[in-house]
Scaffold this active site. Sequence first.
Site, PDB file in Angstrom:
ATOM      1  CB  ALA A  64      -0.896   0.018   1.229  1.00  0.00           C
ATOM      2  CE  LYS A  65       5.370   4.908  -0.075  1.00  0.00           C
ATOM      3  NZ  LYS A  65       6.516   4.099   0.370  1.00  0.00           N
ATOM      4  N   GLY A  66       0.309   5.830   0.654  1.00  0.00           N
ATOM      5  CA  GLY A  66      -0.675   6.904   0.802  1.00  0.00           C
ATOM      6  C   GLY A  66       0.018   8.239   0.849  1.00  0.00           C
TER       7      GLY A  66
END
Length: 440
Positions: A129-131
């Site tokens: 994931a990344k944000g």
Amino acid sequence: MPSSKPVPNRRKANAFISPDKDRRFAAEDNPFEAMMSRFDDAARRLNLEPGLYKVLRAPDKQIIVSVPIMRDSGEIEVFTGIRVLHNTSRGPAKGGIRFDMAVSLDEVKALAAWMTWKCAVVNLPFGGAKGGVICDPTSMSMGELERLTRRYTSAIIDVLGPDSDVPAPDVNTNERVMAWIMDTYSMHKRHTVTAVVTGKPVAMGGSLGRREATGRGCLVVTRRALERKKMKVKGATVAVQGFGNVGSIAAQLMQKEGMKVVAVSDKTGGIYNPKGLDVEDCLKWVAEHKFLAGYPKGKPVSNEAILELPVDVLVPAALENVITSKNASKIKAKIICEGANGPTTAKADAILDAKGIYVIPDILANAGGVTVSYFEWVQDRGGYFWDEPTVNERLEKIMVNAFDEVAAMAVKHDVSMRIGAYMLAIDRVAAMHRMRGLYA
Ligand code: NAD
């Protein structure tokens, strides 16, 4: 997945390249393309089924939220927050959160997929994931940053959780931001949930050894590469671009191991001393003067020239896209250990391969950080904390195994370490999908 036909040419099958592809990046620099070109190469060599290919190319979830906060002036401002979960077949999604004006959906999607492959290379039970939030944190007060973090956390809270999505620090976020995320999440859940983030302060459930983990991982894989190339560890010369968390610790540990660090640099430029630098002394200088600029015991070297020095090992540990089709032919190092994410473009890969340079790819070389994040999550969930030698010993074991598995894959398929790493990672994620089947 029923069909076993090989992957079609990606030009015909790129339905998942977002139409909102970021125009800021020229083709060679586009992070999504950089990741996808390696993914496609590895998938083709693995004869990945077309159905699985489509599944692994598409992010599981892309969330875009508005993050309104009150500025200290009383004015309301609305920021944009993003969280992308690329793949969660092997376990909870894992990946950092960055606060930066350069955050874009395209970049976050690429970085989320990168995390899926990185976690799979070191065989952690995590997905990727990344944000990020599009903002300029340098222009914000501590109170504004706290409100931004808490509102962003509450906006994406449905995907967060120790079993579903576990953020970590990234560009312009740190232990303090992780503490705010942990507190906001815990307040909503009505009980303390330390394992919802990693990279926390040690006093609130962080892991010993996390700060040094990425640099330590770089040392472990570089040592392995030197052994493989039948080069001596003692006296091997090293140049390190970037003197922050990853670069300075890698330099420090490599020197302790008997390697000769001849050049280091930060954003103010670098210093070069062919007789060897004293890394501790450089760190002392930076502690007093903030940057390396002006360090007297060597001659100045630019951030471009440091990449082209005649050394055994080059560690790019600052930025992405620093080794490109323009300078790859001038690189003289025998081994490149990619401390940074994405320092080499796909076009440069071909040039380095042709020159016989041994590249330890980012998804392996800098995976020490996420490995100790995994240890932090395990310790939080078990409520039992390990001493630092235990953390380091377990980290070393995982990095050595991963290096050997990537090297074996590369030899078996006669490919570079980078494509070997992607093949190992895709194979592991694909195997999980095949075993789980397709829920419909
Ligand atoms: P950091 O902010 O601690 O350090 C960055 C360093 O790069 C600083 O010394 C800075 O002065 C230098 N720098 C900035 N611009 C530069 C330029 N134009 N030329 C040369 N040097 C420049 O960051 P970090 O945590 O060490 O991360 C560095 C890289 O490693 C990033 O790509 C990051 O994504 C990657 N990475 C970090 C970790 C981690 O655990 N910290 C884990 C995996 C990957």
